[in-house]
Design an enzyme around this catalytic site. Structure first.
Site, PDB file in Angstrom:
ATOM      1  N   HIS A  39      41.535  39.707  39.598  1.00  0.00           N
ATOM      2  CA  HIS A  39      41.261  38.503  39.041  1.00  0.00           C
ATOM      3  C   HIS A  39      39.615  38.346  38.881  1.00  0.00           C
ATOM      4  CE1 HIS A  39      44.836  37.492  41.642  1.00  0.00           C
ATOM      5  NE2 HIS A  39      45.062  38.200  40.773  1.00  0.00           N
ATOM      6  N   HIS A  59      49.966  34.377  34.512  1.00  0.00           N
ATOM      7  CA  HIS A  59      49.236  35.303  35.413  1.00  0.00           C
ATOM      8  C   HIS A  59      49.357  36.755  35.021  1.00  0.00           C
ATOM      9  CE1 HIS A  59      47.109  36.125  39.328  1.00  0.00           C
ATOM     10  NE2 HIS A  59      47.889  37.225  39.164  1.00  0.00           N
ATOM     11  N   HIS A  86      50.606  46.471  36.841  1.00  0.00           N
ATOM     12  CA  HIS A  86      49.294  47.569  36.935  1.00  0.00           C
ATOM     13  C   HIS A  86      49.420  48.622  36.692  1.00  0.00           C
ATOM     14  CE1 HIS A  86      47.211  43.905  38.643  1.00  0.00           C
ATOM     15  NE2 HIS A  86      48.202  43.760  39.647  1.00  0.00           N
TER      16      HIS A  86
END
Length: 275
Positions: free
Chosen positions: A79, A234, A260
Protein backbone atom coordinates in the site's frame (compact mmCIF):
# COMPACT_ATOMS: atom_id res chain seq x y z
CA UNK A 1 12.23 7.81 -22.26
CA UNK A 2 13.73 9.58 -19.26
CA UNK A 3 12.39 11.75 -16.44
CA UNK A 4 14.00 13.53 -13.51
CA UNK A 5 14.37 11.48 -10.33
CA UNK A 6 12.28 12.55 -7.33
CA UNK A 7 12.32 12.47 -3.54
CA UNK A 8 10.32 14.28 -0.85
CA UNK A 9 11.10 17.81 0.34
CA UNK A 10 10.48 17.27 4.07
CA UNK A 11 10.61 14.29 6.40
CA UNK A 12 7.51 13.15 8.28
CA UNK A 13 6.44 10.41 10.66
CA UNK A 14 3.26 8.42 11.14
CA UNK A 15 2.21 5.94 13.83
CA UNK A 16 -0.50 3.30 13.49
CA UNK A 17 -1.29 -0.37 14.03
CA UNK A 18 0.28 -3.18 12.01
CA UNK A 19 -2.24 -5.40 10.22
CA UNK A 20 -0.56 -8.70 11.01
CA UNK A 21 1.33 -7.98 14.26
CA UNK A 22 -1.43 -5.94 15.88
CA UNK A 23 1.26 -3.71 17.42
CA UNK A 24 1.82 0.02 17.08
CA UNK A 25 4.47 0.89 14.51
CA UNK A 26 6.02 4.19 13.51
CA UNK A 27 7.48 5.03 10.13
CA UNK A 28 9.62 8.09 9.48
CA UNK A 29 10.13 9.00 5.82
CA UNK A 30 13.19 11.07 4.88
CA UNK A 31 14.51 12.52 1.61
CA UNK A 32 17.37 10.74 -0.14
CA UNK A 33 19.75 11.85 -2.87
CA UNK A 34 19.79 10.59 -6.45
CA UNK A 35 20.26 6.91 -7.32
CA UNK A 36 19.62 5.70 -3.74
CA UNK A 37 16.30 3.92 -4.29
CA UNK A 38 13.50 3.20 -1.83
CA UNK A 39 15.15 1.93 1.36
CA UNK A 40 13.51 0.54 4.50
CA UNK A 41 15.62 0.74 7.68
CA UNK A 42 14.72 -1.38 10.72
CA UNK A 43 15.58 1.07 13.50
CA UNK A 44 14.22 -1.29 16.16
CA UNK A 45 16.97 -3.84 15.56
CA UNK A 46 20.64 -3.87 16.43
CA UNK A 47 22.57 -2.96 13.31
CA UNK A 48 19.52 -1.18 11.88
CA UNK A 49 19.42 -3.37 8.76
CA UNK A 50 18.60 -1.58 5.51
CA UNK A 51 16.52 -3.34 2.84
CA UNK A 52 16.01 -1.87 -0.61
CA UNK A 53 12.49 -2.18 -2.01
CA UNK A 54 13.53 -4.10 -5.12
CA UNK A 55 12.23 -7.28 -6.72
CA UNK A 56 15.34 -9.31 -5.93
CA UNK A 57 14.70 -8.73 -2.20
CA UNK A 58 11.19 -10.21 -2.17
CA UNK A 59 11.20 -13.19 0.19
CA UNK A 60 7.47 -13.96 0.55
CA UNK A 61 4.17 -13.23 -1.15
CA UNK A 62 1.87 -14.97 1.34
CA UNK A 63 -1.09 -12.61 1.91
CA UNK A 64 1.17 -9.60 1.27
CA UNK A 65 4.51 -8.64 -0.27
CA UNK A 66 7.51 -9.11 2.00
CA UNK A 67 11.07 -7.97 1.40
CA UNK A 68 14.00 -9.23 3.43
CA UNK A 69 17.75 -9.32 3.98
CA UNK A 70 19.92 -11.28 6.42
CA UNK A 71 16.83 -12.94 7.93
CA UNK A 72 15.24 -9.55 8.63
CA UNK A 73 11.87 -8.97 6.93
CA UNK A 74 9.43 -6.16 6.28
CA UNK A 75 5.98 -7.23 5.13
CA UNK A 76 2.81 -5.62 3.81
CA UNK A 77 4.70 -2.91 1.93
CA UNK A 78 2.36 -2.81 -1.09
CA UNK A 79 0.00 0.00 0.00
CA UNK A 80 2.85 2.36 0.84
CA UNK A 81 4.66 1.35 -2.35
CA UNK A 82 1.56 2.08 -4.45
CA UNK A 83 1.54 5.70 -3.25
CA UNK A 84 5.30 5.95 -3.82
CA UNK A 85 4.87 4.54 -7.34
CA UNK A 86 2.11 6.92 -8.42
CA UNK A 87 4.01 9.94 -7.08
CA UNK A 88 7.12 8.82 -9.04
CA UNK A 89 9.26 8.89 -5.91
CA UNK A 90 12.60 7.20 -6.64
CA UNK A 91 14.68 7.93 -3.56
CA UNK A 92 13.30 7.63 -0.02
CA UNK A 93 14.49 6.40 3.37
CA UNK A 94 11.73 4.76 5.41
CA UNK A 95 12.77 4.23 9.01
CA UNK A 96 10.49 1.67 10.64
CA UNK A 97 10.40 0.24 14.17
CA UNK A 98 8.61 -3.02 13.39
CA UNK A 99 8.36 -5.60 10.61
CA UNK A 100 5.47 -3.94 8.74
CA UNK A 101 4.21 -0.43 8.01
CA UNK A 102 0.98 0.75 9.66
CA UNK A 103 -2.12 -0.54 7.90
CA UNK A 104 -3.81 2.90 8.29
CA UNK A 105 -7.42 2.39 7.10
CA UNK A 106 -6.51 -0.54 4.85
CA UNK A 107 -6.02 1.62 1.76
CA UNK A 108 -3.25 3.75 0.25
CA UNK A 109 -4.96 7.09 0.80
CA UNK A 110 -3.19 8.05 4.03
CA UNK A 111 0.25 7.27 2.59
CA UNK A 112 -0.47 9.22 -0.59
CA UNK A 113 -1.59 12.27 1.39
CA UNK A 114 1.42 12.14 3.74
CA UNK A 115 3.91 11.86 0.90
CA UNK A 116 2.21 14.47 -1.26
CA UNK A 117 1.94 16.90 1.64
CA UNK A 118 5.67 16.44 2.35
CA UNK A 119 6.28 17.90 -1.11
CA UNK A 120 7.84 16.23 -4.13
CA UNK A 121 11.28 17.47 -5.19
CA UNK A 122 12.95 16.84 -8.54
CA UNK A 123 16.60 15.87 -8.45
CA UNK A 124 19.37 16.38 -10.97
CA UNK A 125 19.76 12.74 -11.98
CA UNK A 126 17.40 11.12 -14.47
CA UNK A 127 15.39 7.90 -14.35
CA UNK A 128 14.82 5.63 -17.34
CA UNK A 129 11.18 4.72 -17.99
CA UNK A 130 11.15 1.66 -20.21
CA UNK A 131 8.64 1.09 -22.97
CA UNK A 132 7.36 -2.47 -23.13
CA UNK A 133 7.87 -3.68 -26.71
CA UNK A 134 6.34 -7.16 -26.62
CA UNK A 135 4.01 -9.14 -24.34
CA UNK A 136 5.22 -10.64 -21.08
CA UNK A 137 2.91 -13.05 -19.28
CA UNK A 138 2.77 -15.39 -16.30
CA UNK A 139 0.12 -17.85 -15.15
CA UNK A 140 -0.55 -20.45 -12.47
CA UNK A 141 -3.61 -22.66 -12.57
CA UNK A 142 -6.53 -20.26 -13.23
CA UNK A 143 -4.55 -17.10 -12.42
CA UNK A 144 -3.18 -14.92 -15.20
CA UNK A 145 -1.12 -11.74 -15.47
CA UNK A 146 -0.15 -10.22 -18.81
CA UNK A 147 1.86 -7.10 -19.65
CA UNK A 148 1.25 -5.62 -23.10
CA UNK A 149 2.82 -2.65 -24.92
CA UNK A 150 1.07 0.64 -24.14
CA UNK A 151 2.09 4.31 -24.18
CA UNK A 152 1.16 4.85 -20.51
CA UNK A 153 0.82 2.74 -17.35
CA UNK A 154 -2.58 1.02 -17.42
CA UNK A 155 -4.09 -1.78 -15.34
CA UNK A 156 -7.14 -3.94 -16.11
CA UNK A 157 -8.26 -6.56 -13.63
CA UNK A 158 -10.96 -9.20 -13.29
CA UNK A 159 -11.83 -10.21 -9.73
CA UNK A 160 -13.46 -13.64 -9.80
CA UNK A 161 -15.47 -14.33 -6.68
CA UNK A 162 -15.78 -17.70 -4.97
CA UNK A 163 -18.19 -16.24 -2.43
CA UNK A 164 -21.92 -16.85 -2.99
CA UNK A 165 -22.94 -13.25 -2.29
CA UNK A 166 -20.16 -11.46 -4.20
CA UNK A 167 -20.34 -10.91 -7.92
CA UNK A 168 -17.32 -10.97 -10.22
CA UNK A 169 -15.88 -7.49 -10.74
CA UNK A 170 -13.90 -5.81 -13.53
CA UNK A 171 -12.18 -2.43 -13.63
CA UNK A 172 -9.47 -0.73 -15.66
CA UNK A 173 -7.66 2.57 -15.24
CA UNK A 174 -4.95 4.61 -16.90
CA UNK A 175 -2.86 5.25 -13.82
CA UNK A 176 -2.33 8.92 -13.01
CA UNK A 177 -2.16 10.84 -9.74
CA UNK A 178 -5.67 12.19 -10.28
CA UNK A 179 -7.18 8.78 -11.05
CA UNK A 180 -5.27 7.07 -8.25
CA UNK A 181 -6.30 9.35 -5.40
CA UNK A 182 -9.94 9.47 -6.51
CA UNK A 183 -10.63 5.97 -7.83
CA UNK A 184 -8.00 3.56 -6.44
CA UNK A 185 -6.24 4.80 -3.30
CA UNK A 186 -9.39 4.69 -1.08
CA UNK A 187 -10.05 1.00 -1.85
CA UNK A 188 -9.36 -1.11 1.25
CA UNK A 189 -7.90 -4.54 1.76
CA UNK A 190 -10.43 -7.27 2.47
CA UNK A 191 -10.74 -10.61 4.19
CA UNK A 192 -13.27 -13.35 4.79
CA UNK A 193 -14.70 -14.09 8.22
CA UNK A 194 -14.25 -17.85 7.86
CA UNK A 195 -10.49 -17.33 7.36
CA UNK A 196 -9.83 -15.04 10.33
CA UNK A 197 -9.35 -17.71 13.01
CA UNK A 198 -6.94 -19.73 10.86
CA UNK A 199 -4.95 -16.62 9.93
CA UNK A 200 -4.63 -15.54 13.55
CA UNK A 201 -3.38 -19.00 14.53
CA UNK A 202 -0.60 -18.40 11.97
CA UNK A 203 0.20 -15.06 13.59
CA UNK A 204 -1.46 -13.09 10.80
CA UNK A 205 -4.23 -10.45 10.78
CA UNK A 206 -3.82 -9.83 14.52
CA UNK A 207 -4.40 -6.11 13.96
CA UNK A 208 -7.27 -6.46 11.51
CA UNK A 209 -10.56 -4.74 12.31
CA UNK A 210 -13.51 -3.09 10.63
CA UNK A 211 -11.51 0.14 10.86
CA UNK A 212 -8.80 -1.10 8.51
CA UNK A 213 -10.30 -3.85 6.33
CA UNK A 214 -13.49 -4.97 4.64
CA UNK A 215 -14.75 -8.11 6.36
CA UNK A 216 -16.89 -10.45 4.28
CA UNK A 217 -19.28 -12.67 6.23
CA UNK A 218 -21.67 -15.37 5.10
CA UNK A 219 -24.10 -12.79 3.73
CA UNK A 220 -21.60 -10.38 2.19
CA UNK A 221 -19.53 -7.39 3.37
CA UNK A 222 -20.16 -6.51 7.02
CA UNK A 223 -18.98 -2.90 6.75
CA UNK A 224 -20.13 -0.34 4.19
CA UNK A 225 -18.24 -0.25 0.88
CA UNK A 226 -16.63 2.87 -0.55
CA UNK A 227 -17.20 1.60 -4.10
CA UNK A 228 -19.57 -1.04 -5.44
CA UNK A 229 -16.47 -2.75 -6.89
CA UNK A 230 -14.03 -1.96 -4.09
CA UNK A 231 -12.51 -5.46 -4.22
CA UNK A 232 -11.24 -5.19 -7.78
CA UNK A 233 -10.00 -1.65 -7.16
CA UNK A 234 -7.92 -2.88 -4.24
CA UNK A 235 -6.43 -5.64 -6.38
CA UNK A 236 -5.37 -2.93 -8.85
CA UNK A 237 -3.89 -0.95 -5.95
CA UNK A 238 -1.81 -4.00 -4.98
CA UNK A 239 -0.53 -4.38 -8.54
CA UNK A 240 0.55 -0.73 -8.62
CA UNK A 241 2.43 -1.19 -5.35
CA UNK A 242 4.10 -4.44 -6.35
CA UNK A 243 5.17 -3.05 -9.73
CA UNK A 244 7.25 -0.38 -7.96
CA UNK A 245 9.66 -3.23 -7.19
CA UNK A 246 10.32 -3.69 -10.93
CA UNK A 247 12.19 -1.31 -13.24
CA UNK A 248 9.85 1.55 -14.14
CA UNK A 249 7.90 0.96 -17.34
CA UNK A 250 4.95 1.98 -19.45
CA UNK A 251 2.64 -0.85 -20.40
CA UNK A 252 -0.82 -2.36 -19.95
CA UNK A 253 -1.20 -5.00 -17.22
CA UNK A 254 -4.18 -7.35 -17.49
CA UNK A 255 -4.85 -9.59 -14.50
CA UNK A 256 -7.35 -12.35 -13.77
CA UNK A 257 -7.52 -13.81 -10.23
CA UNK A 258 -3.84 -12.96 -9.73
CA UNK A 259 -2.24 -11.82 -6.48
CA UNK A 260 1.09 -10.90 -4.95
CA UNK A 261 2.81 -14.09 -6.08
CA UNK A 262 2.13 -13.51 -9.77
CA UNK A 263 2.89 -9.80 -9.37
CA UNK A 264 6.31 -10.77 -8.06
CA UNK A 265 6.95 -13.28 -10.84
CA UNK A 266 5.94 -10.73 -13.48
CA UNK A 267 8.23 -8.11 -11.90
CA UNK A 268 11.16 -10.52 -12.13
CA UNK A 269 10.36 -11.26 -15.78
CA UNK A 270 10.21 -7.54 -16.55
CA UNK A 271 13.66 -7.03 -15.02
CA UNK A 272 15.08 -10.02 -16.90
CA UNK A 273 13.58 -8.81 -20.18
CA UNK A 274 14.82 -5.22 -19.77
CA UNK A 275 18.27 -6.10 -18.54
Amino acid sequence: MERRQKTIKREFSYTGIGLHTGRDVTIKCKPLGSDKGIIFKRVDLEGQIKIEAEIDNVVSTQRCTTIGKDKVNINTIEHLMAAINVLNIDNLLIEIDSNEPPITDGSAGVFYTLLNDAGIKEEEATKEVYQIKEPIYVSEDDQYLVLLPHDEFKVSYTFVSNHPTLEDQFAEFEISKEIFIKEIAPARTFGFAHEVEALQKQGLALGGSLDNAILVGDYGPINDLRFDNEFVRHKILDIIGDMKLAPEFNGHIIGVRSGHRLNSILSKKIKERLF
